[in-house]
Write an enzyme that holds these catalytic residues in place. Structure first.
Site, mmCIF file in Angstrom:
data_model
loop_
_atom_site.group_PDB
_atom_site.id
_atom_site.type_symbol
_atom_site.label_atom_id
_atom_site.label_comp_id
_atom_site.label_asym_id
_atom_site.label_seq_id
_atom_site.Cartn_x
_atom_site.Cartn_y
_atom_site.Cartn_z
ATOM 1 N NE ARG A 16 -3.887 -2.226 2.098
ATOM 2 C CZ ARG A 16 -4.930 -2.394 1.277
ATOM 3 N NH1 ARG A 16 -5.286 -1.390 0.472
ATOM 4 N NH2 ARG A 16 -5.619 -3.518 1.263
ATOM 5 C CG ASP A 17 1.546 5.498 -2.416
ATOM 6 O OD1 ASP A 17 2.103 5.494 -3.534
ATOM 7 O OD2 ASP A 17 1.729 6.414 -1.571
ATOM 8 C CB ILE A 18 3.619 5.762 2.605
ATOM 9 C CG1 ILE A 18 3.770 5.878 4.101
ATOM 10 C CG2 ILE A 18 4.203 6.970 1.892
ATOM 11 C CD1 ILE A 18 5.219 5.791 4.576
ATOM 12 C CB VAL A 59 10.316 6.080 -5.623
ATOM 13 C CG1 VAL A 59 11.187 4.892 -5.215
ATOM 14 C CG2 VAL A 59 9.789 6.800 -4.381
ATOM 15 C CG HIS A 106 6.759 3.020 -8.538
ATOM 16 N ND1 HIS A 106 8.007 3.590 -8.639
ATOM 17 C CD2 HIS A 106 5.891 4.053 -8.504
ATOM 18 C CE1 HIS A 106 7.899 4.911 -8.646
ATOM 19 N NE2 HIS A 106 6.623 5.219 -8.579
HETATM 20 P P1 AMP Z 1 6.140 8.196 -8.059
HETATM 21 O O1 AMP Z 1 5.817 9.648 -7.863
HETATM 22 O O2 AMP Z 1 5.447 7.592 -9.245
HETATM 23 O O3 AMP Z 1 7.622 7.939 -8.047
HETATM 24 O O4 AMP Z 1 5.494 7.439 -6.822
HETATM 25 C C1 AMP Z 1 6.199 7.137 -5.654
HETATM 26 C C2 AMP Z 1 5.168 6.704 -4.642
HETATM 27 O O5 AMP Z 1 5.816 6.047 -3.591
HETATM 28 C C3 AMP Z 1 4.368 7.861 -4.053
HETATM 29 O O6 AMP Z 1 2.981 7.657 -4.314
HETATM 30 C C4 AMP Z 1 4.691 7.770 -2.564
HETATM 31 O O7 AMP Z 1 3.588 8.096 -1.741
HETATM 32 C C5 AMP Z 1 5.104 6.323 -2.408
HETATM 33 N N1 AMP Z 1 5.993 6.031 -1.313
HETATM 34 C C6 AMP Z 1 7.123 6.688 -0.949
HETATM 35 N N2 AMP Z 1 7.696 6.096 0.106
HETATM 36 C C7 AMP Z 1 6.919 5.025 0.423
HETATM 37 C C8 AMP Z 1 6.974 4.010 1.424
HETATM 38 N N3 AMP Z 1 7.979 3.969 2.324
HETATM 39 N N4 AMP Z 1 6.000 3.079 1.469
HETATM 40 C C9 AMP Z 1 4.987 3.118 0.580
HETATM 41 N N5 AMP Z 1 4.883 4.037 -0.398
HETATM 42 C C10 AMP Z 1 5.821 4.981 -0.476
#
Ligand code: AMP
Ligand code: ZN
Length: 113
Positions: A28-30, A95, A99
């Site tokens: 799950r996204d944080i 990130v 993903h």
């Molecule tokens: P993006 O902008 O496509 O790179 O998405 C990165 C996603 O990773 C964002 O929706 C963040 O909320 C999510 N994210 C960042 N750190 C974590 C974490 N530790 N656990 C879960 N999701 C995360």
């Protein structure tokens, strides 16, 4: 190991896992942007969509198939959902470990921002 998602794969950082197999994990996204917001990632470090090789096509196909199975399991496959890969700066990627976002549980807008 500096990559955040590699550290989640290595279980060095906790995540709310919803699926795991030998190729991918989903958690799950944080910072959820929908009632259900799940990230599917390959266990292997691939920085962006631009870095996917021809040989990795089956892996990326597997990510999509796993996403639709999760949508079905969570019960919003018929209503629908959105799958998103953000790539690099203009794509809004934050990130740099590949993903696939799975967003469901509400109607989505188009065009995206
Ligand atoms: P993006 O902008 O496509 O790179 O998405 C990165 C996603 O990773 C964002 O929706 C963040 O909320 C999510 N994210 C960042 N750190 C974590 C974490 N530790 N656990 C879960 N999701 C995360
Ligand atoms: Zn990584």
């Amino acid at each position: 190991m500096s990559c955040l998602f590699c550290r989640i794969v290595a279980e060095e950082i906790p995540a709310d896992l919803v699926y795991s197999d030998e190729q991918v994990i989903a958690f799950r996204d944080i910072n959820p942007q929908a009632p259900t917001h799940i990230l599917l990632i390959p266990r292997e470090h691939i920085p962006t969509v631009n870095d996917i090789t021809d040989e990795q096509s089956p892996l990326v196909g597997h990510m999509v198939v796993v996403a639709k199975k999760i949508a079905k399991k969570l019960g919003f496959d018929d209503q629908g959902y959105r799958l998103v890969f953000n790539c690099n700066e203009h794509g809004g990627q934050e990130v740099y470990h590949l993903h696939l976002h799975l967003l469901g549980g509400r109607p989505m807008q188009w065009p995206p921002g």
